[in-house]
Design a protein around this motif. Structure first.
Motif, PDB file in Angstrom:
ATOM      1  N   MET A 166      -0.777  -9.171  -3.565  1.00 44.26           N
ATOM      2  CA  MET A 166      -1.178  -9.805  -2.341  1.00 44.26           C
ATOM      3  C   MET A 166       0.082 -10.316  -1.661  1.00 44.26           C
ATOM      4  SD  MET A 166      -4.279  -9.383  -3.116  1.00 44.26           S
ATOM      5  CE  MET A 166      -4.841  -9.919  -1.518  1.00 44.26           C
ATOM      6  N   ARG A 167       0.248 -10.000  -0.386  1.00 48.65           N
ATOM      7  CA  ARG A 167       1.438 -10.459   0.332  1.00 48.65           C
ATOM      8  C   ARG A 167       1.041 -10.991   1.704  1.00 48.65           C
ATOM      9  NH1 ARG A 167       6.460  -6.877  -1.123  1.00 48.65           N
ATOM     10  NH2 ARG A 167       5.998  -6.637  -3.314  1.00 48.65           N
ATOM     11  N   GLN A 168       1.819 -11.934   2.179  1.00 48.70           N
ATOM     12  CA  GLN A 168       1.640 -12.413   3.532  1.00 48.70           C
ATOM     13  C   GLN A 168       2.078 -11.292   4.478  1.00 48.70           C
ATOM     14  OE1 GLN A 168       3.660 -16.105   3.762  1.00 48.70           O
ATOM     15  NE2 GLN A 168       2.244 -16.919   5.288  1.00 48.70           N
ATOM     16  N   ALA A 169       1.255 -10.967   5.471  1.00 49.47           N
ATOM     17  CA  ALA A 169       1.618  -9.870   6.381  1.00 49.47           C
ATOM     18  C   ALA A 169       2.837 -10.276   7.200  1.00 49.47           C
ATOM     19  CB  ALA A 169       0.441  -9.547   7.290  1.00 49.47           C
ATOM     20  N   PRO A 170       3.924  -9.484   7.154  1.00 48.73           N
ATOM     21  CA  PRO A 170       5.125  -9.837   7.920  1.00 48.73           C
ATOM     22  C   PRO A 170       5.018  -9.329   9.355  1.00 48.73           C
ATOM     23  CG  PRO A 170       5.539  -7.864   6.627  1.00 48.73           C
ATOM     24  CD  PRO A 170       4.103  -8.252   6.366  1.00 48.73           C
ATOM     25  N   GLY A 171       5.852  -9.875  10.242  1.00 49.15           N
ATOM     26  CA  GLY A 171       5.976  -9.360  11.613  1.00 49.15           C
ATOM     27  C   GLY A 171       4.662  -9.343  12.370  1.00 49.15           C
ATOM     28  N   GLN A 172       3.972 -10.488  12.387  1.00 51.73           N
ATOM     29  CA  GLN A 172       2.672 -10.550  13.066  1.00 51.73           C
ATOM     30  C   GLN A 172       2.690 -11.505  14.247  1.00 51.73           C
ATOM     31  OE1 GLN A 172       0.042  -8.428  12.073  1.00 51.73           O
ATOM     32  NE2 GLN A 172       1.843  -7.635  11.013  1.00 51.73           N
ATOM     33  N   ASP A 173       3.878 -11.793  14.780  1.00 55.62           N
ATOM     34  CA  ASP A 173       3.967 -12.708  15.929  1.00 55.62           C
ATOM     35  C   ASP A 173       3.138 -12.169  17.093  1.00 55.62           C
ATOM     36  OD1 ASP A 173       5.660 -14.018  14.353  1.00 55.62           O
ATOM     37  OD2 ASP A 173       7.502 -13.406  15.384  1.00 55.62           O
ATOM     38  N   ALA A 174       2.444 -13.076  17.772  1.00 56.38           N
ATOM     39  CA  ALA A 174       1.512 -12.678  18.834  1.00 56.38           C
ATOM     40  C   ALA A 174       2.215 -11.938  19.968  1.00 56.38           C
ATOM     41  CB  ALA A 174       0.797 -13.911  19.372  1.00 56.38           C
ATOM     42  N   ASP A 175       3.514 -12.191  20.161  1.00 58.34           N
ATOM     43  CA  ASP A 175       4.192 -11.521  21.277  1.00 58.34           C
ATOM     44  C   ASP A 175       4.665 -10.110  20.926  1.00 58.34           C
ATOM     45  OD1 ASP A 175       6.025 -12.469  19.521  1.00 58.34           O
ATOM     46  OD2 ASP A 175       7.383 -13.325  21.015  1.00 58.34           O
TER      47      ASP A 175
ATOM     48  N   CYS B  34      -2.341  -5.997   0.844  1.00 59.11           N
ATOM     49  CA  CYS B  34      -2.376  -5.856  -0.608  1.00 59.11           C
ATOM     50  C   CYS B  34      -2.362  -4.392  -1.005  1.00 59.11           C
ATOM     51  CB  CYS B  34      -3.598  -6.556  -1.197  1.00 59.11           C
ATOM     52  SG  CYS B  34      -5.162  -6.019  -0.525  1.00 59.11           S
ATOM     53  N   GLY B  35      -1.950  -4.159  -2.243  1.00 59.41           N
ATOM     54  CA  GLY B  35      -1.916  -2.793  -2.758  1.00 59.41           C
ATOM     55  C   GLY B  35      -2.017  -2.821  -4.270  1.00 59.41           C
ATOM     56  N   VAL B  36      -2.580  -1.741  -4.831  1.00 61.31           N
ATOM     57  CA  VAL B  36      -2.754  -1.679  -6.279  1.00 61.31           C
ATOM     58  C   VAL B  36      -2.658  -0.225  -6.741  1.00 61.31           C
ATOM     59  CG1 VAL B  36      -5.298  -1.562  -6.157  1.00 61.31           C
ATOM     60  CG2 VAL B  36      -4.208  -2.480  -8.208  1.00 61.31           C
ATOM     61  N   VAL B  37      -2.108  -0.042  -7.945  1.00 61.10           N
ATOM     62  CA  VAL B  37      -2.008   1.283  -8.571  1.00 61.10           C
ATOM     63  C   VAL B  37      -2.689   1.190  -9.926  1.00 61.10           C
ATOM     64  CG1 VAL B  37      -0.355   2.938  -9.568  1.00 61.10           C
ATOM     65  CG2 VAL B  37       0.126   1.891  -7.357  1.00 61.10           C
ATOM     66  N   TYR B  38      -3.404   2.246 -10.322  1.00 57.46           N
ATOM     67  CA  TYR B  38      -4.212   2.176 -11.545  1.00 57.46           C
ATOM     68  C   TYR B  38      -4.457   3.603 -12.060  1.00 57.46           C
ATOM     69  CZ  TYR B  38      -7.844   0.271 -14.616  1.00 57.46           C
ATOM     70  OH  TYR B  38      -8.566  -0.110 -15.702  1.00 57.46           O
ATOM     71  N   PRO B  39      -4.618   3.776 -13.397  1.00 55.22           N
ATOM     72  CA  PRO B  39      -4.794   5.138 -13.911  1.00 55.22           C
ATOM     73  C   PRO B  39      -6.222   5.670 -13.803  1.00 55.22           C
ATOM     74  CG  PRO B  39      -4.612   3.609 -15.727  1.00 55.22           C
ATOM     75  CD  PRO B  39      -4.399   2.807 -14.478  1.00 55.22           C
ATOM     76  N   ALA B  40      -7.000   5.160 -12.891  1.00 55.56           N
ATOM     77  CA  ALA B  40      -8.376   5.639 -12.660  1.00 55.56           C
ATOM     78  C   ALA B  40      -8.736   5.253 -11.227  1.00 55.56           C
ATOM     79  CB  ALA B  40      -9.339   4.989 -13.653  1.00 55.56           C
ATOM     80  N   PRO B  41      -9.806   5.850 -10.683  1.00 50.85           N
ATOM     81  CA  PRO B  41     -10.169   5.508  -9.301  1.00 50.85           C
ATOM     82  C   PRO B  41     -10.273   4.003  -9.075  1.00 50.85           C
ATOM     83  CG  PRO B  41     -11.420   7.399 -10.012  1.00 50.85           C
ATOM     84  CD  PRO B  41     -10.659   6.912 -11.227  1.00 50.85           C
ATOM     85  N   ILE B  42      -9.711   3.541  -7.970  1.00 45.24           N
ATOM     86  CA  ILE B  42      -9.671   2.101  -7.681  1.00 45.24           C
ATOM     87  C   ILE B  42      -9.762   1.894  -6.173  1.00 45.24           C
ATOM     88  CG2 ILE B  42      -7.111   1.998  -7.579  1.00 45.24           C
ATOM     89  CD1 ILE B  42      -7.520  -0.766  -9.147  1.00 45.24           C
ATOM     90  N   GLY B  43     -10.379   0.803  -5.770  1.00 41.72           N
ATOM     91  CA  GLY B  43     -10.439   0.458  -4.352  1.00 41.72           C
ATOM     92  C   GLY B  43     -10.157  -1.024  -4.184  1.00 41.72           C
ATOM     93  N   ILE B  44      -9.384  -1.369  -3.149  1.00 38.99           N
ATOM     94  CA  ILE B  44      -9.087  -2.781  -2.876  1.00 38.99           C
ATOM     95  C   ILE B  44      -9.345  -3.046  -1.401  1.00 38.99           C
ATOM     96  CG2 ILE B  44      -6.619  -2.540  -2.341  1.00 38.99           C
ATOM     97  CD1 ILE B  44      -6.188  -5.065  -4.097  1.00 38.99           C
ATOM     98  N   GLU B  45      -9.832  -4.243  -1.103  1.00 42.52           N
ATOM     99  CA  GLU B  45     -10.134  -4.590   0.288  1.00 42.52           C
ATOM    100  C   GLU B  45      -9.921  -6.080   0.494  1.00 42.52           C
ATOM    101  OE1 GLU B  45     -11.022  -2.599   2.802  1.00 42.52           O
ATOM    102  OE2 GLU B  45     -11.439  -4.187   4.239  1.00 42.52           O
ATOM    103  N   VAL B  46      -9.152  -6.429   1.526  1.00 46.78           N
ATOM    104  CA  VAL B  46      -8.978  -7.838   1.861  1.00 46.78           C
ATOM    105  C   VAL B  46      -9.552  -8.086   3.249  1.00 46.78           C
ATOM    106  CG1 VAL B  46      -6.594  -7.563   2.730  1.00 46.78           C
ATOM    107  CG2 VAL B  46      -7.351  -9.771   1.890  1.00 46.78           C
TER     108      VAL B  46
END
Ligand SMILES: CC(C)(COP(=O)(O)OP(=O)(O)OC[C@H]1O[C@@H](n2cnc3c(N)ncnc32)[C@H](O)[C@@H]1OP(=O)(O)O)[C@@H](O)C(=O)NCCC(=O)NCCS
Length: 200
Positions: free
Chosen positions: A1-10, A68-80
């Motif tokens: 999980m990471r804070q999204a960078p470069g999201q300034d409104a301008d 966010c991102g994840v790697v796994y040795p079987a099918p996987i899904g992630i959603e934020v």
């Protein structure tokens, strides 16, 4: 999980999205490194569905606040997803009244919880939202998990909630997996949940 960078409104919207996507890929690389892997390329098919690399599956999700991102040795899904108000038809699309009742009734918190859970299962299957109607909440054993029914079987979904965001993750053959959510540390608003570093 990471804070999204470069999201300034301008900044122009396409650049903000580009920054989210880059950071989500970096989160995937971080997940791979923890497994001792060096994944550099994340290929997708013509519909955008992630293509596994040498048997390693990956999934990512990005919002204006969190990626966010994840790697796994079987099918996987992630959603934020951030907890926020949605249109009435989206509320109905996400779940029935009976499903909301399993979570203690409708609220924006519970809407986001069930929505992110369903998206994680649909992503694991490589489907988009068009299969939402086939995905049904059957149980919520505790505040950190949900069980869904999709396409003839049940799917266990792990959940974490921080900083107004729900993240849901569903993996096949996950029985022996140890889940460790790694939220970034340097934000005083983040409530205390252990991070990877706490276990080192
Ligand atoms: C395609 C879909 C998985 C996108 O999800 P989303 O919540 O909009 O976006 P997220 O940031 O969580 O996930 C996007 C990532 O999912 C992955 N993805 C795309 N299609 C996918 C699929 N069929 N299966 C699994 N993962 C997929 C990609 O890696 C994508 O990131 P990228 O564009 O940077 O490569 C799916 O939810 C969908 O069908 N969306 C359509 C958009 C829509 O109808 N929105 C209505 C909201 S009310």
């Amino acid at each position: 999980m990471r804070q999204a960078p470069g999201q300034d409104a301008d900044l122009p919207a396409p650049l903000r999205v580009k920054n989210q996507r880059q950071a989500a890929r970096e989160a995937c690389r971080g997940s791979a490194r923890r497994l001792g892997l060096q994944l550099t390329e994340f290929r997708q098919d013509e519909r955008g569905t992630p293509v596994p690399v040498d048997g390693w599956y990956w999934s990512m999700s990005h919002t204006r606040g969190v990626v966010c991102g994840v790697v796994y040795p079987a099918p996987i899904g992630i959603e934020v997803e951030r907890v926020r108000k949605r249109r009435q038809e989206v509320v109905r699309l996400a779940a029935t009244r009976e499903e909301y009742d399993l979570l203690g009734g409708f609220s924006w918190h519970n809407f986001t919880r069930v929505w992110s859970a369903k998206e994680s299962v649909l992503k694991k299957a490589g489907y988009g939202l068009q299969d939402l109607a086939d995905c049904r909440l059957v149980a919520a054993p505790n505040s950190r998990s949900i069980i869904l029914h999709h396409r003839d079987r049940q799917h266990f979904v792990h959940q974490s909630f921080h900083h107004d965001h729900f993240v849901s993750m569903s993996a096949d053959v996950a029985d022996d997996a140890e889940i460790s959510w790694q939220w970034w540390k340097n934000d005083p608003n983040i409530r205390s949940e252990p991070t990877w570093e706490d276990f080192q």
